[in-house]
Design an enzyme around this catalytic site. Structure first.
Site, PDB file in Angstrom:
ATOM      1  N   GLU A  92       0.782  -1.116  -0.116  1.00 10.10           N
ATOM      2  CA  GLU A  92      -0.075   0.091  -0.045  1.00 10.10           C
ATOM      3  C   GLU A  92       0.889   1.355  -0.129  1.00 10.10           C
ATOM      4  O   GLU A  92       0.626   2.055   0.774  1.00 10.10           O
ATOM      5  CB  GLU A  92      -0.895   0.243   1.285  1.00 10.10           C
ATOM      6  CG  GLU A  92      -1.893  -1.196   0.998  1.00 10.10           C
ATOM      7  CD  GLU A  92      -3.198  -1.348   1.430  1.00 10.10           C
ATOM      8  OE1 GLU A  92      -3.669  -0.103   1.815  1.00 10.10           O
ATOM      9  OE2 GLU A  92      -4.035  -2.195   1.776  1.00 10.10           O
ATOM     10  N   GLY A  93       1.875   1.212  -0.690  1.00 11.95           N
ATOM     11  CA  GLY A  93       2.857   2.481  -0.916  1.00 11.95           C
ATOM     12  C   GLY A  93       3.967   2.203  -0.020  1.00 11.95           C
ATOM     13  O   GLY A  93       3.874   2.373   1.088  1.00 11.95           O
TER      14      GLY A  93
HETATM   15  C1  LIG Z   1       1.929  -9.421   0.935  1.00 10.60           C
HETATM   16  C2  LIG Z   1       1.838  -8.407  -0.067  1.00 10.60           C
HETATM   17  C3  LIG Z   1       0.469  -7.936  -0.484  1.00 10.60           C
HETATM   18  C4  LIG Z   1      -0.003  -7.144  -1.424  1.00 10.60           C
HETATM   19  N1  LIG Z   1      -1.252  -6.932  -1.679  1.00 10.60           N
HETATM   20  C5  LIG Z   1      -1.482  -6.381  -2.767  1.00 10.60           C
HETATM   21  C6  LIG Z   1      -2.850  -6.198  -3.318  1.00 10.60           C
HETATM   22  O1  LIG Z   1      -3.833  -6.471  -2.603  1.00 10.60           O
HETATM   23  N2  LIG Z   1      -3.232  -5.539  -4.582  1.00 10.60           N
HETATM   24  C7  LIG Z   1      -2.151  -4.959  -5.294  1.00 10.60           C
HETATM   25  O2  LIG Z   1      -2.476  -4.580  -6.417  1.00 10.60           O
HETATM   26  N3  LIG Z   1      -0.835  -5.088  -4.796  1.00 10.60           N
HETATM   27  C8  LIG Z   1      -0.546  -5.488  -3.719  1.00 10.60           C
HETATM   28  N4  LIG Z   1       0.767  -5.749  -3.279  1.00 10.60           N
HETATM   29  C9  LIG Z   1       1.795  -4.879  -4.195  1.00 10.60           C
HETATM   30  C10 LIG Z   1       2.579  -3.726  -3.359  1.00 10.60           C
HETATM   31  O3  LIG Z   1       1.740  -2.864  -3.467  1.00 10.60           O
HETATM   32  C11 LIG Z   1       3.963  -3.829  -4.258  1.00 10.60           C
HETATM   33  O4  LIG Z   1       4.714  -4.659  -3.788  1.00 10.60           O
HETATM   34  C12 LIG Z   1       4.485  -2.259  -3.849  1.00 10.60           C
HETATM   35  O5  LIG Z   1       3.581  -1.188  -4.248  1.00 10.60           O
HETATM   36  C13 LIG Z   1       5.987  -2.031  -4.364  1.00 10.60           C
HETATM   37  O6  LIG Z   1       5.998  -2.542  -5.701  1.00 10.60           O
HETATM   38  P1  LIG Z   1       7.099  -3.598  -6.109  1.00 10.60           P
HETATM   39  O7  LIG Z   1       6.740  -4.517  -5.493  1.00 10.60           O
HETATM   40  O8  LIG Z   1       6.914  -3.889  -7.514  1.00 10.60           O
HETATM   41  O9  LIG Z   1       8.564  -2.759  -5.830  1.00 10.60           O
HETATM   42  P2  LIG Z   1       9.126  -1.831  -6.954  1.00 10.60           P
HETATM   43  O10 LIG Z   1       8.272  -0.828  -7.307  1.00 10.60           O
HETATM   44  O11 LIG Z   1       9.861  -2.639  -7.782  1.00 10.60           O
HETATM   45  O12 LIG Z   1      10.248  -0.964  -5.921  1.00 10.60           O
HETATM   46  C14 LIG Z   1      11.276  -1.488  -5.529  1.00 10.60           C
HETATM   47  C15 LIG Z   1      11.933  -0.777  -4.328  1.00 10.60           C
HETATM   48  O13 LIG Z   1      12.211   0.314  -5.148  1.00 10.60           O
HETATM   49  C16 LIG Z   1      11.723   1.462  -4.465  1.00 10.60           C
HETATM   50  N5  LIG Z   1      11.569   2.597  -5.451  1.00 10.60           N
HETATM   51  C17 LIG Z   1      10.957   2.394  -6.638  1.00 10.60           C
HETATM   52  N6  LIG Z   1      10.560   3.451  -7.251  1.00 10.60           N
HETATM   53  C18 LIG Z   1      11.357   4.224  -6.599  1.00 10.60           C
HETATM   54  C19 LIG Z   1      11.625   5.681  -6.806  1.00 10.60           C
HETATM   55  N7  LIG Z   1      11.273   6.326  -8.004  1.00 10.60           N
HETATM   56  N8  LIG Z   1      12.478   6.264  -5.917  1.00 10.60           N
HETATM   57  C20 LIG Z   1      13.025   5.717  -4.844  1.00 10.60           C
HETATM   58  N9  LIG Z   1      12.707   4.565  -4.636  1.00 10.60           N
HETATM   59  C21 LIG Z   1      12.050   3.853  -5.293  1.00 10.60           C
HETATM   60  C22 LIG Z   1      10.515   0.914  -3.777  1.00 10.60           C
HETATM   61  O14 LIG Z   1      10.245   1.790  -2.574  1.00 10.60           O
HETATM   62  C23 LIG Z   1      11.012  -0.304  -3.302  1.00 10.60           C
HETATM   63  O15 LIG Z   1      11.809  -0.124  -2.127  1.00 10.60           O
HETATM   64  C24 LIG Z   1       1.414  -6.574  -1.991  1.00 10.60           C
HETATM   65  C25 LIG Z   1       2.452  -6.744  -1.843  1.00 10.60           C
HETATM   66  C26 LIG Z   1       2.962  -7.616  -0.969  1.00 10.60           C
HETATM   67  C27 LIG Z   1       4.317  -8.063  -0.685  1.00 10.60           C
END
Ligand SMILES: Cc1cc2nc3c(=O)[nH]c(=O)nc-3n(C[C@H](O)[C@H](O)[C@H](O)COP(=O)(O)OP(=O)(O)OC[C@H]3O[C@@H](n4cnc5c(N)ncnc54)[C@H](O)[C@@H]3O)c2cc1C
Length: 390
Positions: free
Chosen positions: A364-365
């Site tokens: 959630e962000g």
């Molecule tokens: C257990 C679990 C439940 C979830 N449930 C849901 C759900 O119900 N529905 C849904 O749609 N999603 C869900 N998610 C997804 C979750 O919202 C995403 O994992 C999250 O938004 C991060 O995206 P990502 O994993 O692709 O990481 P990425 O976007 O690839 O990011 C990787 C890292 O880089 C950092 N980063 C990325 N871009 C930048 C930037 N511009 N500047 C600085 N840092 C940056 C991020 O903060 C993170 O630390 C869930 C995830 C988990 C693990």
């Protein structure tokens, strides 16, 4: 300035606290035992039974409008109740809830999706994240192609909470590649599992786990569009925004419970012939934890209060999510340290919390996305340092 709770707030919180203490906490050891045996800590039928008991206690649909049988509680009250829930590691939540964006459904969809979800007869999941689009949610690639009276959905969603149990998904897909995904290019669909999507469990470091959802030419009737065509991203952001003060509210309950355990342990465990609590190193961990907990509590309540004032709460909510998620990780880490080797074992819930609360900094962000929102608001002059007291 008055920092105290009103009589009604105190009474409702006390009732919630009593329910959690009498009905939920007694299950804690069994939850740990089952999870150690790789079974679900609480089965769905058990959760529903507890939710039924809570309903008789008056707790049903904390955020659900009264027209749908809910309590429609102010955000501050909801926050206080989520803190009570967070005191126990039993994966419990009060029933009578549905995803906030399901309330945008039309009357026909409400009967088919919203009402049964509130009643606990149907399970939903919300899916925007994809393997190539998490923080950068506008980069989604799942396509929705119009075909007569239907839409054809193709692509994959990942990390979807409830994805393995849900019998329908709220899915955001690109419906017009010629337009910006954020503005007119994406649409949200209500898609029954029976329409053909499949899910796969994703093991994680926490208990339970999300799923990936695969859509391989899934045919969805046009009547299953949620809201307007082109409005998908806006609905998605509304879904995500809702939890921003709830997540840290739960974390406050967890951190309080964990800190109490640490205080009790520090007072009873002896090393070098005297209680652990007589060491400044331990005292400082306790002091820092309590201070951060208190800071988180007020950030969260201020965010919830902002919601209740009908003001734009995004900035305050992001600060409460960022700080609350960090706080609970730091507190649980210190609590584990104070317990030494015992903290690392599976006999105590501390290692479970340690694994579980790590998620709060990601979903959630992420922390980084909250920082981006907070700094962007300040840098473009949209918010004042100091908020409404500036
Ligand atoms: C257990 C679990 C439940 C979830 N449930 C849901 C759900 O119900 N529905 C849904 O749609 N999603 C869900 N998610 C997804 C979750 O919202 C995403 O994992 C999250 O938004 C991060 O995206 P990502 O994993 O692709 O990481 P990425 O976007 O690839 O990011 C990787 C890292 O880089 C950092 N980063 C990325 N871009 C930048 C930037 N511009 N500047 C600085 N840092 C940056 C991020 O903060 C993170 O630390 C869930 C995830 C988990 C693990």
């Amino acid at each position: 300035m008055d920092f105290s709770l009103g009589d009604e707030e105190k009474a409702i919180r006390e009732t919630a606290r009593t329910f959690i203490r009498k009905e939920v906490m007694p299950l804690e050891q069994e939850v740990l035992r089952r999870e150690r045996a790789h079974e679900p800590g609480l089965r769905l039928d058990e959760l529903r039974e507890l939710q039924g008991k809570a309903r008789a206690f008056g707790f049903w649909g904390l955020a659900t409008p009264e027209a749908y049988g809910g309590m429609d509680l102010p955000a501050v009250m909801q926050s206080l109740i989520w803190t009570e829930i967070g005191r126990s590691w039993v994966p419990f939540r009060f029933g009578g809830e549905a995803d906030n964006i399901l309330f945008f459904a039309n009357e026909e969809q409400k009967a088919e999706f919203l009402l049964p979800t509130i009643e606990g007869e149907r399970i939903s999941c919300f899916a925007i994240t994809e393997p190539g689009a998490g923080s950068d949610a506008a980069n989604i690639r799942m396509t929705a192609r119009r075909d007569g009276d239907d839409w054809i959905l193709d692509g994959e969603k990942t990390f979807i909470t409830n994805g393995n149990d849900a019998d329908f998904a709220i899915v955001v897909a690109v419906s017009d590649s010629g337009q910006d995904v954020r503005n007119g290019g994406s649409t949200a669909f209500l898609v029954d599992r029976s329409m053909g999507w499949r899910s796969e469990f994703i093991p994680t470091m926490g208990e339970g786990g999300p799923a990936s959802l695969v859509f391989d030419s899934v045919r969805v009737p046009a009547r299953n569009v949620l809201g307007e065509v082109g409005q998908g991203f806006a609905l998605g952001m509304q879904w995500i925004g809702k939890g921003r003060y709830i997540i840290p509210s739960h974390a406050v309950g967890t951190a309080e419970r964990a800190l109490r355990m640490a205080i009790e342990h520090a007072n009873t465990r002896e090393t070098f012939g005297r209680p652990l609590s007589s060491n400044q190193a331990i005292q400082w961990m306790i002091a820092d934890s309590e201070t951060e907990l208190e800071a988180a509590r007020w950030l969260i309540l201020r965010a919830a209060w902002t919601v209740d004032q009908g003001l734009d709460a995004r900035h305050a909510s992001s600060m409460s999510k960022l700080y609350g998620a960090r706080m609970v990780n730091d507190v649980v880490d210190r609590v584990l340290q104070i317990h030494g080797g015992m903290g690392y074992t599976r006999e105590l819930p501390i290692e479970r919390w340690y694994r579980q609360v790590r998620l709060l900094r990601i979903f959630e962000g992420t922390d980084e996305m909250q920082r981006l929102i907070i700094s962007r608001d300040l840098l473009r002059g949209y918010t004042e340092i100091g908020g409404h007291l500036a």
